[in-house]
Design an enzyme around this catalytic site. Structure first.
Site, PDB file in Angstrom:
ATOM      1  N   ASP A  29       4.025  -0.252  -2.988  1.00  7.92           N
ATOM      2  CA  ASP A  29       4.069   1.175  -2.672  1.00  7.92           C
ATOM      3  C   ASP A  29       4.874   1.891  -3.748  1.00  7.92           C
ATOM      4  OD1 ASP A  29       4.852   3.756  -1.423  1.00  7.92           O
ATOM      5  OD2 ASP A  29       3.968   2.894   0.382  1.00  7.92           O
ATOM      6  N   VAL A  93      -0.944   9.490   6.027  1.00  5.27           N
ATOM      7  CA  VAL A  93      -1.103  10.470   4.946  1.00  5.27           C
ATOM      8  C   VAL A  93      -2.342  10.129   4.116  1.00  5.27           C
ATOM      9  CG1 VAL A  93      -0.058  11.423   2.851  1.00  5.27           C
ATOM     10  CG2 VAL A  93       1.369  10.990   4.874  1.00  5.27           C
ATOM     11  N   HIS A  98      -4.352   1.202   5.779  1.00  4.18           N
ATOM     12  CA  HIS A  98      -3.409   0.346   5.055  1.00  4.18           C
ATOM     13  C   HIS A  98      -2.330  -0.143   6.008  1.00  4.18           C
ATOM     14  CE1 HIS A  98      -2.320   4.593   4.664  1.00  4.18           C
ATOM     15  NE2 HIS A  98      -1.056   4.216   4.780  1.00  4.18           N
ATOM     16  N   PHE A  99      -1.874  -1.351   5.746  1.00  3.54           N
ATOM     17  CA  PHE A  99      -0.707  -1.907   6.435  1.00  3.54           C
ATOM     18  C   PHE A  99       0.466  -1.842   5.473  1.00  3.54           C
ATOM     19  CE2 PHE A  99      -2.228  -3.971  10.353  1.00  3.54           C
ATOM     20  CZ  PHE A  99      -3.600  -3.934  10.158  1.00  3.54           C
TER      21      PHE A  99
HETATM   22  P1  5GP Z   1       0.924   6.539   5.184  1.00  5.97           P
HETATM   23  O1  5GP Z   1       1.934   7.621   5.456  1.00  5.97           O
HETATM   24  O2  5GP Z   1      -0.459   7.087   4.967  1.00  5.97           O
HETATM   25  O3  5GP Z   1       0.970   5.427   6.204  1.00  5.97           O
HETATM   26  O4  5GP Z   1       1.428   5.870   3.840  1.00  5.97           O
HETATM   27  C1  5GP Z   1       0.889   6.133   2.581  1.00  5.97           C
HETATM   28  C2  5GP Z   1       1.721   5.350   1.570  1.00  5.97           C
HETATM   29  O5  5GP Z   1       1.013   5.301   0.339  1.00  5.97           O
HETATM   30  C3  5GP Z   1       3.084   5.988   1.276  1.00  5.97           C
HETATM   31  O6  5GP Z   1       4.111   5.046   1.578  1.00  5.97           O
HETATM   32  C4  5GP Z   1       3.010   6.332  -0.212  1.00  5.97           C
HETATM   33  O7  5GP Z   1       4.243   6.123  -0.872  1.00  5.97           O
HETATM   34  C5  5GP Z   1       1.920   5.402  -0.733  1.00  5.97           C
HETATM   35  N1  5GP Z   1       1.163   5.916  -1.864  1.00  5.97           N
HETATM   36  C6  5GP Z   1       0.560   7.135  -1.934  1.00  5.97           C
HETATM   37  N2  5GP Z   1      -0.064   7.281  -3.124  1.00  5.97           N
HETATM   38  C7  5GP Z   1       0.144   6.125  -3.823  1.00  5.97           C
HETATM   39  C8  5GP Z   1      -0.260   5.674  -5.128  1.00  5.97           C
HETATM   40  O8  5GP Z   1      -0.937   6.380  -5.898  1.00  5.97           O
HETATM   41  N3  5GP Z   1       0.133   4.414  -5.513  1.00  5.97           N
HETATM   42  C9  5GP Z   1       0.876   3.619  -4.687  1.00  5.97           C
HETATM   43  N4  5GP Z   1       1.196   2.412  -5.165  1.00  5.97           N
HETATM   44  N5  5GP Z   1       1.265   4.005  -3.448  1.00  5.97           N
HETATM   45  C10 5GP Z   1       0.910   5.248  -3.025  1.00  5.97           C
END
Ligand code: 5GP
Ligand code: ZN
Length: 138
Positions: A29, A93, A98-99
């Site tokens: 992440d 988001v 994803h996990f």
């Molecule tokens: P959610 O809130 O959808 O469960 O988590 C999305 C996660 O994706 C967040 O922890 C954010 O830091 C990560 N993330 C978003 N965009 C990118 C990216 O371009 N590359 C990586 N490696 N992680 C990302």
């Protein structure tokens, strides 16, 4: 489709991939929950938004990768949280399932939004009990 995780799955962007197999990819992440790093995201290569959209075989493969990553992160840190959000209201988001596999360390100050607990009266608890059982049989 303009999905950041599809691009990561195809290897078009991001170099922090830690594991890949036929159905899944795991990568670091970009904004880890711990200052030590190691916060890993596990995704299916195919685009699905929610856990309920993923076919059983691919879900099995996803969980198998979550277990594999968890095993490594248990050695990297001292414990692991597995977090998976579905829908905006639940904190999702990026709309590609994803996990999060987050390594935990003694004394770290990771903040999760833990919930206040509620007491339901017996009538309400019985009503909800019946409702969820019937939804599970649909
Ligand atoms: P959610 O809130 O959808 O469960 O988590 C999305 C996660 O994706 C967040 O922890 C954010 O830091 C990560 N993330 C978003 N965009 C990118 C990216 O371009 N590359 C990586 N490696 N992680 C990302
Ligand atoms: Zn996608």
């Amino acid at each position: 489709m303009d999905c950041i995780f599809c691009k990561i799955a195809k290897g078009e962007i991001d170099h922090n991939r830690v594991y890949e197999d036929e159905h899944t990819v795991a990568f670091l992440d970009v904004n880890p929950a711990v200052h030590q790093g190691g916060h890993t995201l596990v995704i299916p290569k195919k685009h699905y938004e929610l856990i309920t959209d993923v076919p059983e075989e691919e879900l099995g493969a996803l969980l198998s990768t979550v277990k594999r990553v968890s095993k490594a992160l248990m050695k990297f840190g001292h414990g692991v949280n597995v977090v998976q959000n579905n829908g905006k209201v639940a904190g999702q988001v990026v709309p590609h399932i994803h996990f999060h596999v987050i390594p935990r360390f003694e004394g770290d100050e990771v903040k999760f939004c833990y919930w206040d607990v509620h007491k339901l009266d017996k009538e309400k608890m019985d009503e909800v009990h019946e409702k969820i059982k019937s939804l599970l049989n649909e």
